[in-house]
Design an enzyme around this catalytic site. Structure first.
Site, PDB file in Angstrom:
ATOM      1  N   GLU A 254       0.847  -1.193   0.000  1.00  0.00           N
ATOM      2  CA  GLU A 254       0.000   0.000   0.000  1.00  0.00           C
ATOM      3  C   GLU A 254       0.878   1.237   0.000  1.00  0.00           C
ATOM      4  O   GLU A 254       1.770   1.376   0.847  1.00  0.00           O
ATOM      5  CB  GLU A 254      -0.907  -0.005   1.236  1.00  0.00           C
ATOM      6  CG  GLU A 254      -1.843   1.192   1.322  1.00  0.00           C
ATOM      7  CD  GLU A 254      -2.711   1.183   2.574  1.00  0.00           C
ATOM      8  OE1 GLU A 254      -3.461   2.152   2.771  1.00  0.00           O
ATOM      9  OE2 GLU A 254      -2.616   0.206   3.353  1.00  0.00           O
TER      10      GLU A 254
ATOM     11  N   ASP B  10      -6.390   8.857   9.905  1.00  0.00           N
ATOM     12  CA  ASP B  10      -5.041   8.455  10.280  1.00  0.00           C
ATOM     13  C   ASP B  10      -4.677   8.965  11.657  1.00  0.00           C
ATOM     14  O   ASP B  10      -4.999  10.100  12.028  1.00  0.00           O
ATOM     15  CB  ASP B  10      -4.026   8.990   9.253  1.00  0.00           C
ATOM     16  CG  ASP B  10      -4.172   8.306   7.911  1.00  0.00           C
ATOM     17  OD1 ASP B  10      -4.435   7.101   7.913  1.00  0.00           O
ATOM     18  OD2 ASP B  10      -4.026   8.980   6.879  1.00  0.00           O
TER      19      ASP B  10
END
Length: 265
Positions: free
Chosen positions: A54, A65
């Site tokens: 990724e 995040d």
């Protein structure tokens, strides 16, 4: 349980083949542009036994995040990283033998338009795309744009109701991303208890590969996650090491411990 999609793309075919051979799947994450030679991390990941990689396209407001990935994004952006520069770096790389999956927020997709954005990914050799802030009921435009060569991976969380979970699993391509807990990314001391129930519910509605992410930090957690899911996504634990100065060889050694843990299960 649904049957395998006849139109499975490169990412899904690759992961299915490895899963069906009994392998636990490992997808490490790196923030694109984090260091001058950041693509060396991709080579190290592949050498350590990653099944997919990724690549985060940094965004200034990463809502899902945690602190570590936010810091990584800020560091990359301060270095002048951009989607175009990151994809140009990827375009110059030899084939790693494992598929690349980009991840970013929908604002970056909208900036160029879904069709242009997906076309740029394809030219760079990227096969999949994760957009964590794009709900399934708003994904039609990007799904259509991605249909020719980009597998749009959708996310499912512990609170996703069964009908919506079935739709996410049906429309996701490549794999289904199981978010182990309600919260942001980041290292944790233990695998969330909600992970097992979520992956079991996903398996009831699809036979696509299921990768478990958010909080997978150690070999023991990877081993435990493998008991429920087909594999794991490891992001914050990787990026914390990068931010602390770890080089590609250090990351290869760390991921090798996760690889061994997955292989033991």
């Amino acid at each position: 349980m649904t049957s395998p999609t006849l139109a499975a793309g490169v990412v899904e075919r690759h992961l299915r083949a490895r899963r069906d051979a009994g392998r636990g799947l490992l997808m490490p994450y790196v923030t694109g542009g984090i260091t001058p030679g950041w693509t060396d991390y991709l080579r190290a990941f592949a050498a350590a036994g990653a099944d997919a990689i990724e690549v985060g396209l940094p965004f200034s407001d990463p809502t899902l995040d945690g602190v570590t990935i936010q810091q990584a994004s800020e560091t990359a952006l301060a270095r002048g990283a951009s989607t175009r520069r990151i994809l140009a770096d990827l375009s110059g790389m030899p084939d790693l033998g494992v598929p690349l999956v980009a991840s970013t927020y929908y604002n970056l997709v909208l900036h160029d338009g879904p069709e242009s954005f997906c076309a740029a990914l394809r030219r760079a050799g990227v096969g999949g795309l994760i957009v964590p802030d794009l709900p399934v009921h708003e994904a039609d435009e990007l799904t259509d744009a991605a249909a020719a060569g980009i597998e749009l991976v959708l996310l499912a969380s512990p609170t996703t109701p069964r009908p919506r979970l079935a739709e996410i699993s049906r429309r996701s391509r490549g794999f289904v991303y199981a978010v182990s807990l309600m919260g942001t990314t980041g290292e944790r001391a233990a695998l969330a208890a909600s992970a097992a129930e979520l992956t079991e519910r996903i398996r009831c509605v699809t036979d696509r590969p299921v990768l478990l992410g958010f909080g997978i930090s150690t070999p023991d957690q990877a081993r435990e996650a493998r008991r429920h899911a087909d594999g794991v996504v490891v992001g914050a634990a990787v990026m914390r090491r990068v931010l602390d100065g770890a080089g590609p060889d250090d990351l290869r050694a760390f991921l090798a411990t996760l690889r061994r843990a997955l292989d033991q299960e």
